[in-house]
Design a protein around this motif. Structure first.
Motif, PDB file in Angstrom:
ATOM      1  N   UNK A  39       0.772  -1.245   0.086  1.00  0.00           N
ATOM      2  CA  UNK A  39       0.029  -0.004  -0.070  1.00  0.00           C
ATOM      3  C   UNK A  39       0.860   1.201   0.064  1.00  0.00           C
ATOM      4  N   UNK A  40       2.042   1.378   0.923  1.00  0.00           N
ATOM      5  CA  UNK A  40       2.785   2.675   0.729  1.00  0.00           C
ATOM      6  C   UNK A  40       3.337   2.857  -0.578  1.00  0.00           C
ATOM      7  N   UNK A  41       3.521   1.682  -1.290  1.00  0.00           N
ATOM      8  CA  UNK A  41       4.031   2.048  -2.874  1.00  0.00           C
ATOM      9  C   UNK A  41       2.991   2.647  -3.731  1.00  0.00           C
ATOM     10  N   UNK A  42       1.596   2.223  -3.368  1.00  0.00           N
ATOM     11  CA  UNK A  42       0.503   2.707  -4.457  1.00  0.00           C
ATOM     12  C   UNK A  42       0.513   4.201  -3.925  1.00  0.00           C
ATOM     13  N   UNK A  43       0.575   4.534  -2.697  1.00  0.00           N
ATOM     14  CA  UNK A  43       0.555   5.921  -2.486  1.00  0.00           C
ATOM     15  C   UNK A  43       1.724   6.791  -2.846  1.00  0.00           C
ATOM     16  N   UNK A  44       2.877   6.115  -2.957  1.00  0.00           N
ATOM     17  CA  UNK A  44       4.120   6.804  -3.464  1.00  0.00           C
ATOM     18  C   UNK A  44       4.069   7.043  -5.118  1.00  0.00           C
ATOM     19  N   UNK A  45       3.360   5.865  -5.752  1.00  0.00           N
ATOM     20  CA  UNK A  45       3.070   6.249  -7.219  1.00  0.00           C
ATOM     21  C   UNK A  45       2.072   7.387  -7.324  1.00  0.00           C
ATOM     22  N   UNK A  47       1.554   9.840  -5.307  1.00  0.00           N
ATOM     23  CA  UNK A  47       2.302  11.136  -4.987  1.00  0.00           C
ATOM     24  C   UNK A  47       3.298  11.597  -6.123  1.00  0.00           C
ATOM     25  N   UNK A  48       3.935  10.498  -6.610  1.00  0.00           N
ATOM     26  CA  UNK A  48       4.962  11.023  -7.751  1.00  0.00           C
ATOM     27  C   UNK A  48       4.451  11.442  -8.975  1.00  0.00           C
ATOM     28  N   UNK A  49       3.279  10.838  -9.169  1.00  0.00           N
ATOM     29  CA  UNK A  49       2.579  11.330 -10.481  1.00  0.00           C
ATOM     30  C   UNK A  49       2.041  12.825 -10.162  1.00  0.00           C
ATOM     31  N   UNK A  50       1.461  13.275  -9.040  1.00  0.00           N
ATOM     32  CA  UNK A  50       0.880  14.540  -8.675  1.00  0.00           C
ATOM     33  C   UNK A  50       2.092  15.367  -8.587  1.00  0.00           C
ATOM     34  N   UNK A  51       3.334  15.062  -8.548  1.00  0.00           N
ATOM     35  CA  UNK A  51       4.448  15.928  -8.470  1.00  0.00           C
ATOM     36  C   UNK A  51       5.313  16.004  -9.494  1.00  0.00           C
ATOM     37  N   UNK A  52       4.805  15.248 -10.713  1.00  0.00           N
ATOM     38  CA  UNK A  52       5.366  15.358 -12.120  1.00  0.00           C
ATOM     39  C   UNK A  52       6.752  14.369 -12.087  1.00  0.00           C
ATOM     40  N   UNK A  53       6.832  13.365 -11.116  1.00  0.00           N
ATOM     41  CA  UNK A  53       7.920  12.611 -10.945  1.00  0.00           C
ATOM     42  C   UNK A  53       7.352  11.203 -11.821  1.00  0.00           C
ATOM     43  N   UNK A  54       7.315  11.235 -13.290  1.00  0.00           N
ATOM     44  CA  UNK A  54       6.621  10.049 -13.855  1.00  0.00           C
ATOM     45  C   UNK A  54       7.823   9.092 -13.963  1.00  0.00           C
ATOM     46  N   UNK A  55       8.890   9.164 -14.263  1.00  0.00           N
ATOM     47  CA  UNK A  55       9.800   8.100 -14.256  1.00  0.00           C
ATOM     48  C   UNK A  55       9.882   7.281 -13.090  1.00  0.00           C
ATOM     49  N   UNK A  56       9.649   8.017 -11.844  1.00  0.00           N
ATOM     50  CA  UNK A  56       9.679   7.390 -10.303  1.00  0.00           C
ATOM     51  C   UNK A  56       8.383   6.348 -10.360  1.00  0.00           C
ATOM     52  N   UNK A  57       7.320   7.044 -10.922  1.00  0.00           N
ATOM     53  CA  UNK A  57       6.006   6.353 -10.620  1.00  0.00           C
ATOM     54  C   UNK A  57       5.988   5.144 -11.628  1.00  0.00           C
ATOM     55  N   UNK A  87      -2.904  -8.300  -3.279  1.00  0.00           N
ATOM     56  CA  UNK A  87      -1.954  -7.358  -3.888  1.00  0.00           C
ATOM     57  C   UNK A  87      -2.282  -7.110  -5.114  1.00  0.00           C
ATOM     58  N   UNK A  88      -3.267  -7.820  -5.977  1.00  0.00           N
ATOM     59  CA  UNK A  88      -3.438  -7.653  -7.363  1.00  0.00           C
ATOM     60  C   UNK A  88      -4.493  -6.333  -7.304  1.00  0.00           C
ATOM     61  N   UNK A  89      -5.253  -6.253  -6.165  1.00  0.00           N
ATOM     62  CA  UNK A  89      -6.028  -4.848  -5.950  1.00  0.00           C
ATOM     63  C   UNK A  89      -5.182  -3.846  -5.847  1.00  0.00           C
ATOM     64  N   UNK A  90      -4.175  -3.753  -5.101  1.00  0.00           N
ATOM     65  CA  UNK A  90      -3.363  -2.887  -4.866  1.00  0.00           C
ATOM     66  C   UNK A  90      -2.502  -2.352  -6.114  1.00  0.00           C
ATOM     67  N   UNK A  91      -2.163  -3.232  -6.862  1.00  0.00           N
ATOM     68  CA  UNK A  91      -1.401  -2.953  -8.205  1.00  0.00           C
ATOM     69  C   UNK A  91      -2.464  -2.391  -9.078  1.00  0.00           C
ATOM     70  N   UNK A  92      -3.809  -2.583  -9.018  1.00  0.00           N
ATOM     71  CA  UNK A  92      -4.475  -2.302 -10.026  1.00  0.00           C
ATOM     72  C   UNK A  92      -4.992  -0.508  -9.978  1.00  0.00           C
ATOM     73  N   UNK A  93      -5.062  -0.474  -8.419  1.00  0.00           N
ATOM     74  CA  UNK A  93      -5.047   0.949  -8.171  1.00  0.00           C
ATOM     75  C   UNK A  93      -3.981   1.643  -8.690  1.00  0.00           C
ATOM     76  N   UNK A  94      -2.803   1.319  -8.382  1.00  0.00           N
ATOM     77  CA  UNK A  94      -1.511   1.886  -8.956  1.00  0.00           C
ATOM     78  C   UNK A  94      -1.629   2.102 -10.560  1.00  0.00           C
ATOM     79  N   UNK A  95      -1.906   1.007 -11.093  1.00  0.00           N
ATOM     80  CA  UNK A  95      -1.948   1.161 -12.554  1.00  0.00           C
ATOM     81  C   UNK A  95      -3.112   2.293 -13.132  1.00  0.00           C
ATOM     82  N   UNK A  96      -4.218   2.296 -12.391  1.00  0.00           N
ATOM     83  CA  UNK A  96      -5.334   3.346 -12.575  1.00  0.00           C
ATOM     84  C   UNK A  96      -4.770   4.715 -12.359  1.00  0.00           C
TER      85      UNK A  96
END
Length: 144
Positions: A39-45, A47-57, A87-96
């Motif tokens: 879950x923290x990685x989902x939040x990090x993705x 956050x990274x997207x909202x801050x324009x850190x696309x490569x990190x996401x 875990x697949x649901x967490x990954x799906x949220x990241x992908x979305x």
């Protein structure tokens, strides 16, 4: 089942952190502990997207998906759930979140290409071909 070291990949600090999440001691019903630790990685993705850190996401998303596809088969995660692989649901949220950022039109071409190549590689894994995991790859296909 025993913990397996991943000799087939380069263990960057990020990859080592993610691999540790998939430790045998974290496997439980529906793999909820693994999902919780991801879950923290989902939040990090997000956050990274909202801050324009696309490569990190993109890097985080692909690293998590790669580890998930490997461990789903190698550690037989399919034996630990009936109809919900958490875990697949967490990954799906990241992908979305990534799909949403792409649709907003600000996603750089280089990162988009990296994402497409990573997803294509994951589509040829045993986890995806035989089990449809991670489902997040289907979400990607539906968005294109």
């Amino acid at each position: 089942m025993k913990d397996k070291s991943r000799t087939d990949i380069e263990l960057t600090p990020l990859k080592a952190e993610i691999e540790a999440i998939f430790s045998e001691r974290n496997i439980d019903e529906d793999c909820d502990t693994i999902a919780s630790l991801l879950s923290p990685y989902q939040k990090l993705v997000s956050s990274s997207l909202s801050q324009g850190r696309y490569a990190e996401a993109v890097t985080i998303l692909l690293e998590v998906l790669e580890s998930l596809t490997y461990h789903f088969v190698e550690d037989e995660h399919y034996k630990y759930f009936d109809d919900m692989y958490s875990p697949d649901y967490v990954c799906q949220e990241m992908m979305e979140a990534v799909i949403s950022a792409i649709k907003n039109g600000n996603f750089p071409d280089a990162e988009l290409q990296q994402l497409k190549e990573g997803i294509e590689k994951l589509k040829h894994t045993e986890a995806y071909e035989d089990y449809g995991v991670p489902y997040a790859l289907d979400a990607w296909d539906m968005s294109c």
